[in-house]
Structure formats: C-alpha cells, structure tokens
Design a protein around this motif. Sequence first.
Motif, short mmCIF file in Angstrom:
data_model
loop_
_atom_site.label_atom_id
_atom_site.label_comp_id
_atom_site.label_asym_id
_atom_site.label_seq_id
_atom_site.Cartn_x
_atom_site.Cartn_y
_atom_site.Cartn_z
N UNK A 6 -15.05 -32.71 -61.08
CA UNK A 6 -14.27 -32.42 -62.28
C UNK A 6 -14.96 -33.12 -63.43
N UNK A 7 -15.41 -32.35 -64.42
CA UNK A 7 -16.13 -32.92 -65.55
C UNK A 7 -15.73 -32.21 -66.83
N UNK A 8 -15.45 -32.99 -67.86
CA UNK A 8 -15.20 -32.45 -69.19
C UNK A 8 -15.42 -33.56 -70.19
N UNK A 42 -11.45 -33.57 -71.95
CA UNK A 42 -10.23 -33.31 -71.20
C UNK A 42 -9.44 -34.56 -70.87
N UNK A 43 -8.17 -34.35 -70.58
CA UNK A 43 -7.29 -35.45 -70.19
C UNK A 43 -7.83 -36.13 -68.93
N UNK A 44 -7.53 -37.41 -68.81
CA UNK A 44 -7.92 -38.18 -67.64
C UNK A 44 -6.66 -38.78 -67.04
N UNK A 79 -10.12 -34.40 -64.76
CA UNK A 79 -10.79 -35.66 -64.42
C UNK A 79 -9.75 -36.72 -64.09
N UNK A 80 -10.13 -37.60 -63.15
CA UNK A 80 -9.24 -38.70 -62.79
C UNK A 80 -10.05 -39.85 -62.25
#
Length: 194
Positions: free
Chosen positions: A8-10, A13-15, A62-63
């Motif tokens: 997941x990559x941005x 974007x929110x994390x 993303x996390x």
Amino acid sequence: MDYWVLKAESADGAIIDALPEGSPTNWKFSRGEPLVRQFPAGGKVSFSDHFPERRKLYDFVRNTVGVLLVSSRVRQVLEDLQVHNAEFLPVTMCDHQWSPVAEGYGILNVLGSQDVIDLERSKYRLDRITKKEIARLNRMAVASEKVDPKADIFRARNMMELILISDRTKQAFEQAGLTGFRAHPAEGFDDMFA
C-alpha cells in the motif's frame, strides 16, 4: 510467470496506526491463519494523529501495523478472480476525531503461504531469535516453479509479512482502477527500498 510484491503506497493518503480495539495482537496478522472468529465486530480505525494533513482514502490504505487495509473494491476484484485464500475483516474508517468517513473497508488477511523465495539464490538475513524466518530481504530470487500456478495472492513462506500477487491479479487491479497500491517486481526485490 512473474510475481509482484504488493504494498500500500500513496504520497498523500491517510495513514492508520492502530488496529481496532479488541483485535488480535499485531503479530497474528502475519501468520497466514484465520482470524475472523477473534476479530471484533464493528471495529473502527482512525487516521493517524501523526499525519493530520493526510485525509485521502484510497483502495489500499497505508498503515504502520503491517496489515493490508483495503476497500470493498479490492475485495470484489479478488472475488471476481475466485480467490479463496483470504478473509475480509470489516472495519469502519474514521477521521482524526473518530467520526466515520467510509464504510466497506477491511483488513485483507491472506491465508497460507507459498515457497516463493529461493533461499539459495536470494540475499537475506535470518531473524536472530527464530533462525528460520527472514528478517531482512536484500535481494529476492523467485522460485516460481515452487509456487502453485493458481496462487493469485499469497504470503512468502519464509517471510510471512511479505504478500505477493500474480500477473493476473496485478492486471485485474490495474484494469479495475484500484488506487493506493504499488506492485514491485518480486525478482530482485529489496525490502529496504519498498
């Protein structure tokens, strides 16, 4: 067949930095075992306070907790591909103030694994405690002949947190216009640069 490491990559974007309250501990999410019975119904996750400006939601989120957090669109693509080795653990996405902002998201728990890492040709460092699991992958060599040709999404047996997809899955994700992911070529993959 070529395989791809899924991340997941941005850039904007929110994390997410915590699992829902009452979830199994983090390490259980990289075992490749079912968690649906242990996972809390109605679980919520919120955007990280450490990244207050990051509010955009993509199909892959993303996390920092080492899971695949995905939208129902990802789930639908995998269902269309007839992928049966993953479970979807629903969560409600909340903003920084815990106000719900999106339904239909969940943790994609990929079950089982494939013997995809060629241990003789790859460069890696083993975990100092287990002496079996790979802690650091410097250059991955793919043992495609050991992978079930029907495997479309799977974990690497010696590095269970590493999730790979087939060409077929990558193409389906791209054709569906899914956002927030990157597919890194598995051959030569270095986890420091992903």
